[in-house]
Every structure is written in C-alpha cells, then in structure tokens.
Design an enzyme around this catalytic site. Structure first.
Site, short mmCIF file in Angstrom:
data_model
loop_
_atom_site.label_atom_id
_atom_site.label_comp_id
_atom_site.label_asym_id
_atom_site.label_seq_id
_atom_site.Cartn_x
_atom_site.Cartn_y
_atom_site.Cartn_z
N SER A 114 0.95 8.88 -0.72
CA SER A 114 1.51 8.00 -1.76
C SER A 114 1.44 8.55 -3.17
O SER A 114 1.99 7.93 -4.09
CB SER A 114 0.83 6.63 -1.70
OG SER A 114 1.41 5.84 -0.70
N LYS A 117 4.64 8.82 -5.03
CA LYS A 117 5.20 7.73 -5.86
C LYS A 117 5.20 8.09 -7.34
O LYS A 117 5.98 7.53 -8.11
CB LYS A 117 4.40 6.45 -5.63
CG LYS A 117 4.60 5.81 -4.26
CD LYS A 117 3.84 4.50 -4.16
CE LYS A 117 4.12 3.78 -2.85
NZ LYS A 117 3.54 4.43 -1.67
N SER A 294 0.61 0.48 -4.70
CA SER A 294 1.21 1.46 -3.78
C SER A 294 2.23 0.80 -2.85
O SER A 294 2.26 1.05 -1.65
CB SER A 294 0.13 2.17 -2.96
OG SER A 294 0.58 3.43 -2.53
#
Length: 464
Positions: A114, A117, A294
């Site tokens: 993640s 991102k 997230s």
C-alpha cells in the site's frame, strides 16, 4: 491497506501540540453548612471557563542541526546487517537540503504493497483541483416514472442516515439524494437505471485475489457505489459487494418506493433534467483518507480521476499509465516502476524506495514557492501517526520502536511477504527527514517490527 490473511530556509512539519489544562475542584458542602448556622454565605468566585484543546501545526526550526550520512549509516546499517529483511530497497533524505543521508539499493523495484498509494495520491494532488468534489447525480429517464443514477466517481456516498458517519469522513448521504429526487419528481418513481459509464474496463485488477472482495479489502471499481461497497458502512474491512453499482441502484429504488428487483444498467439520456445531486468531500480530504486508512477503493477511484484529467482511459491500464505520466511530467524519476493498480493491492506493482522517498522529500521541502512542493504538501497531513492514528495506531507502542511514537508519520504496506514503510520522522534535534523502506521476502512478523525500529532509530538523531 490492512494485511491480507496470511499475509498490506525551514521545512514545514506537522507537530501536533495539544494544550491540556488542569481541572478545578469545588467544595460541595461548605456554603450550605455556613447558611444553616446563620452566617452570611461567602462570595464564591465562579469557576474558570473550561480549557479547550486546540491542536496546531507548528513549523520546524530552520536552525535544527543536520545529520550526516555517516551518522545515519551508523544507526541503520547494523539493523540491515541482521539479514532479516529479505530484499531491501531504502533511502533517507534531508528535505531541507535534498541531501541523501542513507540508501540501500534505492533504485531496485520491489512490490510495495500500500505504499504505492503515495504515487496515486501524489498524482491526484498534482493533476486535480484540491477542492474538486466527486458527484453522484440522478436524472430523469427516457420513460415516465424512470430515473437514472449516474455515477460521477464517488465511492463514499453513504447509506447511513444523516448524522451518522461511515468510514469516510464528510461523505454525502443517499437520503439527501432521495429527498431531492422526491421534491423534483411530480409522480411516483417506478424504476431506477444505473449508469456506470464514467469508467471503463474490468472491475478487478490483474494480481488481485477474488477472495479480497469477500475479505473486505476491495470491491469492483465502478463510479457509483455505497460506502465503498461495504455491507457495514462503519467497518473498514467489512465484506464487500461484487455488484456495487447495481446494489446502489437497488437501494435508491427501495427508498424511492420503486421495485429494487427492476433496476437495470443503462445510459442516461443526453441532456436529461437533473433531479438531484450530492457531492463527496474535497479531493484533498479524500487523499488524506486514502493515506490514513489505506482505503483501496478510494485510491483506485482517484487513479481513474487522474486518468480522466489527462485524457487517458479511466481503466486500470489507463489510470496507472496516467499516474506515472503525471509524476514524470512533474520531474520525478519513475525509473522502472510498474503499476497494475492504484492501491498497491496487486502483487504485480513494482516501485523503488528512491521514488517514494523523493515524493515525500518534495512534499516536506522548503516553502520556497515551488509549485510541486505546494501541491504535494497535503501528503504530510494524511500520513498516519506512529502509535496514534490510521494504520499505525497499534504500532510503536512498545519495544525497540517505542521511541518513534508520535514522531514517525508513515504510510504502511503489507501483503504476503511484502512489508513497506515510507514517511517522515522528526529527529530529536528537530530536523525533519523523509524515508522509504521496502522489504520483500520476509515474514511480516519479522520485517514489520524491524522497519519500525529503523524509522524510530532516525528519531534519535543526532547522527553527526
């Protein structure tokens, strides 16, 4: 993202200062007793007004001592030498000067989880108006009694009643849309059609696991859904719908008194009268939510909105190409980075620590009017606080990393044998540093505490 089962001049830094005031005690019996014995009651001054906590962002001092590369290496190299991190890509930068303080295979591209991102969030902040909002609209259908739910990209629209908050702060509510449609529609609504044509291509990205939908990590990416497709709007990892657009249309039909089973996928008539519209929180706030919690669905939507902003296809292939193109066009070396999605959920994503660290160092750079620094500054606000918020709320609370609690702010990434951490840390000397650490091949139970320890070690600098 949450882990899958079995495994996701001066530098301006955010320092949260909480004003805490003491309480005031009051004697509850003395004036009454005095009154009983005939004496005049004394003048009792009123209690002071309650102290109100006012968090504030304060700048880091411009004269904070700078660490040296040798000093930082003395801290981090022994931790890397333990050999428990598998393949590692890492980089530490002093944003005030751009000096690289430490690096370990920084250009190697590894699966980021993640922390990918950060690429999507950065591209969104660079390509989109920070105050723009995503709309969900209902227009009149081609036939009497038919309305069309038109997806404008907002996955945060909530099924909860007004006044109740979902996992998405500031989300619009379906009931507000229903009220507008009822006020604008003279007769009954008999049928709801949903138009998801804003986005194209498959709903699930290459490298995603089908079980992730039921597991609560993702829903098929469409431009209209309720609560990110969650069954429980208040649970971040609630099971998701495999048909979120149809489900949103069915719920709208139910609240308008139409038959939910009669909903269909279609296209809004050109120039159809608008019966109602609601909007998401601003893009800047959506970026904060993506980084802090997230949220995979919201990250994918932002990637598609970036694609639309640069005239690319709003699909997985178009969105990921657009994200990298926007970053490269703003002077970032994307190198050999490859993306299969915008959230980092795919195991086909590959990113370097150098790129992640450069994005963060730019966001935390001197306030000298550089356009990309100004655009990326909100990245710092969205980063979770160690031991306090978001995906770091339960980390840095004990052990070797505890000294980083409250001082490290970072985006996390966890997949099976994938662990990453990228963010900022304020040193004990008051210097803000940007860092990125990517580990592939080690168990999260081993790698994650060690990455936390590395970030916390930077807090102790010194390092001269």
């Amino acid at each position: 993202m949450p882990s899958r089962p079995g495994t996701r001049l001066a530098v301006i830094a955010g320092v949260l200062v909480l004003a805490v005031g003491g309480g005031v005690g009051a004697g509850l019996g003395a004036p009454a007793l005095v009154g009983r014995f005939g004496a005049a009651s004394p003048e009792v001054p009123p209690p002071p007004p309650p102290v109100v906590a006012e968090p504030a962002l304060r700048p880091v001092g411009a004269d904070a001592p700078a660490p040296t590369p040798a000093g930082v290496a003395a801290l981090l190299d022994p931790l890397v030498a333990q050999g428990r991190l598998g393949a590692l890509s890492g980089k530490v930068i002093d944003p005030a000067t751009g000096t690289v303080l430490w690096q370990h295979d920084p250009g190697a591209t590894l699966v980021p989880g993640s922390t990918a991102k950060l690429l999507t969030a950065s591209a969104a902040l660079l390509a989109l108006d920070h105050q723009a909002r995503l709309s969900t609209t209902v227009v009149a259908g081609a036939e009497p009694g038919t309305v069309v739910l038109v997806g404008g990209g907002d996955p945060t629209l909530s099924a909860l009643p007004a006044g109740e908050e979902s996992v998405y702060p500031g989300a619009a509510h379906l009931d507000a849309l229903v009220a507008q449609v009822r006020a604008a529609t003279p007769g009954p609504v008999n049928r709801v059609v949903v138009d998801p044509g804003r986005y194209t291509g498959d709903g699930l990205a290459p490298g995603w696991l089908p079980a992730d939908v039921a597991g609560g990590y993702i829903a098929p990416i469409v431009p209209v859904m309720l609560d990110g497709g969650r069954a429980d709007p208040t649970d971040p990892t609630s099971a998701r719908s495999s048909t979120p657009a149809r489900d949103a249309a069915a719920e709208l039909a139910r609240r308008l008194g139409a038959d939910p089973a009669a909903t269909a996928v279609g296209t809004a008539p050109p120039g159809a009268p608008v019966l109602g519209t609601v909007q998401s929180a601003p893009v800047e706030d959506l970026v904060t939510t993506v980084l802090r919690t997230s949220d995979n669905v919201l990250a994918e939507v932002l990637a598609r909105e970036v694609a639309l902003a640069v005239s690319a296809q709003p699909s997985f292939a178009g969105a990921t190409e657009a994200v990298l193109r926007v970053l490269a066009g703003n002077g970032f070396d994307v190198g050999a980075a490859t993306l299969a999605d915008g959230s980092g959920l795919s195991v086909r994503d590959e990113v370097s620590a150098a790129l992640l660290a450069d994005l963060l160092a730019t966001a935390a750079g001197p306030d000298d009017g550089a356009p990309r620094t100004a655009a990326l500054r909100p990245l710092l606000v969205g980063l979770p606080v160690a031991g306090g918020t978001g995906t770091l709320f339960d980390r840095y609370v004990a052990g070797e990393a505890a000294d980083g609690r409250g001082w490290v702010r970072a985006k996390t990434g966890t997949l099976t044998r994938v662990n990453s951490l990228a963010g900022t840390v304020l040193t004990a000397d008051g210097r803000l540093l940007a860092f990125a650490l990517l580990s592939n091949g080690a168990s999260p139970s081993v790698a994650r505490p060690l990455l936390d320890e590395m970030a916390a070690a930077l807090r102790s600098c010194g390092c001269r």
